[in-house]
Scaffold this active site. Structure first.
Site, PDB file in Angstrom:
ATOM      1  N   ASP A   1      29.596  56.786  68.727  1.00 58.93           N
ATOM      2  CA  ASP A   1      29.471  55.389  68.303  1.00 58.93           C
ATOM      3  C   ASP A   1      30.502  55.077  67.225  1.00 58.93           C
ATOM      4  O   ASP A   1      31.078  55.980  66.613  1.00 58.93           O
ATOM      5  CB  ASP A   1      28.062  55.085  67.790  1.00 58.93           C
ATOM      6  CG  ASP A   1      27.719  55.887  66.534  1.00 58.93           C
ATOM      7  OD1 ASP A   1      27.895  57.126  66.565  1.00 58.93           O
ATOM      8  OD2 ASP A   1      27.266  55.295  65.534  1.00 58.93           O
TER       9      ASP A   1
ATOM     10  N   GLU B   1      25.402  57.556  64.826  1.00 57.46           N
ATOM     11  CA  GLU B   1      25.703  58.105  63.508  1.00 57.46           C
ATOM     12  C   GLU B   1      25.994  57.028  62.481  1.00 57.46           C
ATOM     13  O   GLU B   1      25.632  57.159  61.309  1.00 57.46           O
ATOM     14  CB  GLU B   1      26.904  59.059  63.621  1.00 57.46           C
ATOM     15  CG  GLU B   1      27.163  59.899  62.370  1.00 57.46           C
ATOM     16  CD  GLU B   1      28.095  59.231  61.376  1.00 57.46           C
ATOM     17  OE1 GLU B   1      28.180  59.706  60.234  1.00 57.46           O
ATOM     18  OE2 GLU B   1      28.735  58.218  61.735  1.00 57.46           O
TER      19      GLU B   1
END
Length: 460
Positions: free
Chosen positions: A96, A158
């Site tokens: 991400d 994250e």
């Protein structure tokens, strides 16, 4: 165990793989896999699916999704078995990215990656899709048969609401390994291979002053009515010396002896305005890695364009305290709270409370994995590997350390201090990506050999 592959063979393999790795990074960066609230989840799953596709093409067959309640993006868990009796290496990074809302500051659209001056520009190139590609490249260098067992943990959330701040502690068996490579960092500067061996901790403190039932007209009451905002400003001014060093007793600070930035490099990276002095004394590493920092991250006050002629009846500030890697963050937080509670600016008592805390991390050095990483980085870059720290905390590292304390933790990756992660024109240098891929491949071989030598009672 299988016959060791030579350095030259590994280097040739990585070089031959690089055109495909380049193309795959471009594909991955094109996906706006933003995990932040308010963004569509579909791109996250597209990135997930592409990473799984690339892993399967690399000979990884044992792949599963870890879905955690309340979290959108699945965690990719994969295992590539090594020879019988070989050690296990866990390799972590994330797919991400943060948003790119400052589009006007980008030279090219953030999710349309372009090559320019030996680099690929685009959101997520450095943080951390290049690290996914470098890990995949390292596995392909062994044609899917690495000299150690490799566990892969690729997270999809994250940057926002990571489930891994606590999950590994509650499920340690999933993350059991002899060594861990956390590939969410990089080198201090291009051409200077660097291991991150420490991370500062973090603590939050809120301080408040209340003096009046309500704000009062400054013309009628100013000069005698106690101004909460002025009291708070006076209190906050005691946190630092005139030179800018933190003045709170009980916060640990030591000289930094590893690799660091020069003052000129730091000024450039921090975009310090010409003529403006840096805060504090001592080396840059000491100020930003092995010493404390206190930043005002929130303060009650009207914006200048909306100012009001009033004495403030209440004011509140939120502080972020960065803590020496080996100091307990709660202890450091209490030191700041104690300092502020002793103050009586203009005779006014302050209310001080603690918020979230997160301990830092200091990696043991000198183990077989550490030695293997130093050797691999040196071979890949053709330069001695340095050691740096991270000024920002990475809660995942402490979670993994708590879950599997015996595993050696190694932080290195494909990015560098000039990559501008989270900012406009984020980029990864192609040369650094190639060397990071080679370093990861060499590390697997070096670590396997070190463990074998240790088992046989020999030294390499």
């Amino acid at each position: 165990m299988s016959t060791p592959i030579s350095d030259a063979t590994i280097e040739q393999a990585v070089s031959a793989l690089f055109p495909d790795l380049y193309s795959e990074l471009i594909r991955l960066v094109r996906i706006p896999s933003i995990a932040t609230e308010g963004y569509p989840p579909e791109p996250l799953f597209q990135a997930h699916d592409l990473v799984v596709e690339l892993l399967r093409a690399s000979g990884v067959e044992q792949i599963e999704d870890l879905r955690i309640e309340g979290k959108t993006a699945p965690v990719i868990l994969a295992t590539l078995p090594g020879p019988p009796g070989a050690p296990t290496v866990l390799m972590y990074t994330h797919y991400d990215v943060v948003p790119a809302e400052d589009v006007e500051l980008w030279d090219t659209p953030p999710f349309e990656p372009v090559e320019r001056d030996g680099a690929i520009y685009g959101r997520g190139t450095a943080d951390s899709k290049a690290n996914i590609i470098s890990i995949i490249g390292a596995l392909r260098a062994y044609a899917g048969r690495p000299p150690v067992t490799v566990k892969l943990v690729f997270e999809g959330q994250e940057e926002f609401g990571s489930p891994f701040d606590f999950y590994p502690v509650e499920h340690p068996d999933l993350f059991r390994a002899d060594a861990m490579v956390i590939a969410d960092v990089g080198s201090v500067r291009p051409g200077a291979p660097t291991l991150t061996v420490a991370l500062r901790g973090s603590a939050q403190v809120t301080v408040e002053a209340r003096t009046l039932e309500a704000d009062k007209h400054s013309g009628l009451y100013g000069g005698a009515a106690p101004d909460a905002r002025l009291a708070l400003i006076r209190a906050l001014s005691t946190l630092h010396t005139d030179a800018g060093d933190v003045a709170v007793q009980g916060l640990r600070r030591e000289p930094w002896t590893g690799t660091t930035y020069t003052d000129a490099e730091f000024r450039e990276l921090a975009e310090v305005l010409d003529g403006t002095p840096l805060m504090g004394t001592g080396g840059i590493g000491e100020r930003i890695w092995s010493g404390p920092a206190i930043t005002v991250i929130g303060f009650d006050a009207p914006k200048p364009d909306a100012s009001v002629n009033a004495v403030a009846g209440s004011a509140r500030a939120v502080l972020n305290v960065r803590v020496h890697p080996e100091q307990d963050a709660a202890q450091a937080q209490e030191a700041v709270i104690a300092h502020l509670r002793t103050l009586r600016p203009f005779g006014i008592e302050l209310t001080v409370t603690g918020g979230e805390v997160g301990n830092g991390f200091a990696a043991p050095t000198g183990g077989p994995a550490f030695d293997a990483a130093v050797s691999a980085l040196g071979q890949a870059w053709g330069a001695d590997a340095g050691q740096m720290a991270g000024g920002g905390s990475i809660p995942l590292v402490m979670a993994l350390h708590t879950a599997v304390p015996a595993a050696e933790k190694l932080l290195f990756g494909a990015t560098d201090g000039y990559a501008n992660i989270h900012g406009p024109n984020e980029r990864v240098l192609l040369d650094e990506l190639a060397k990071a891929t080679l370093a990861k491949a060499l590390f697997l071989r070096e670590y396997s050999a070190n463990c074998s030598a240790a088992r046989n009672g020999a030294t390499r």
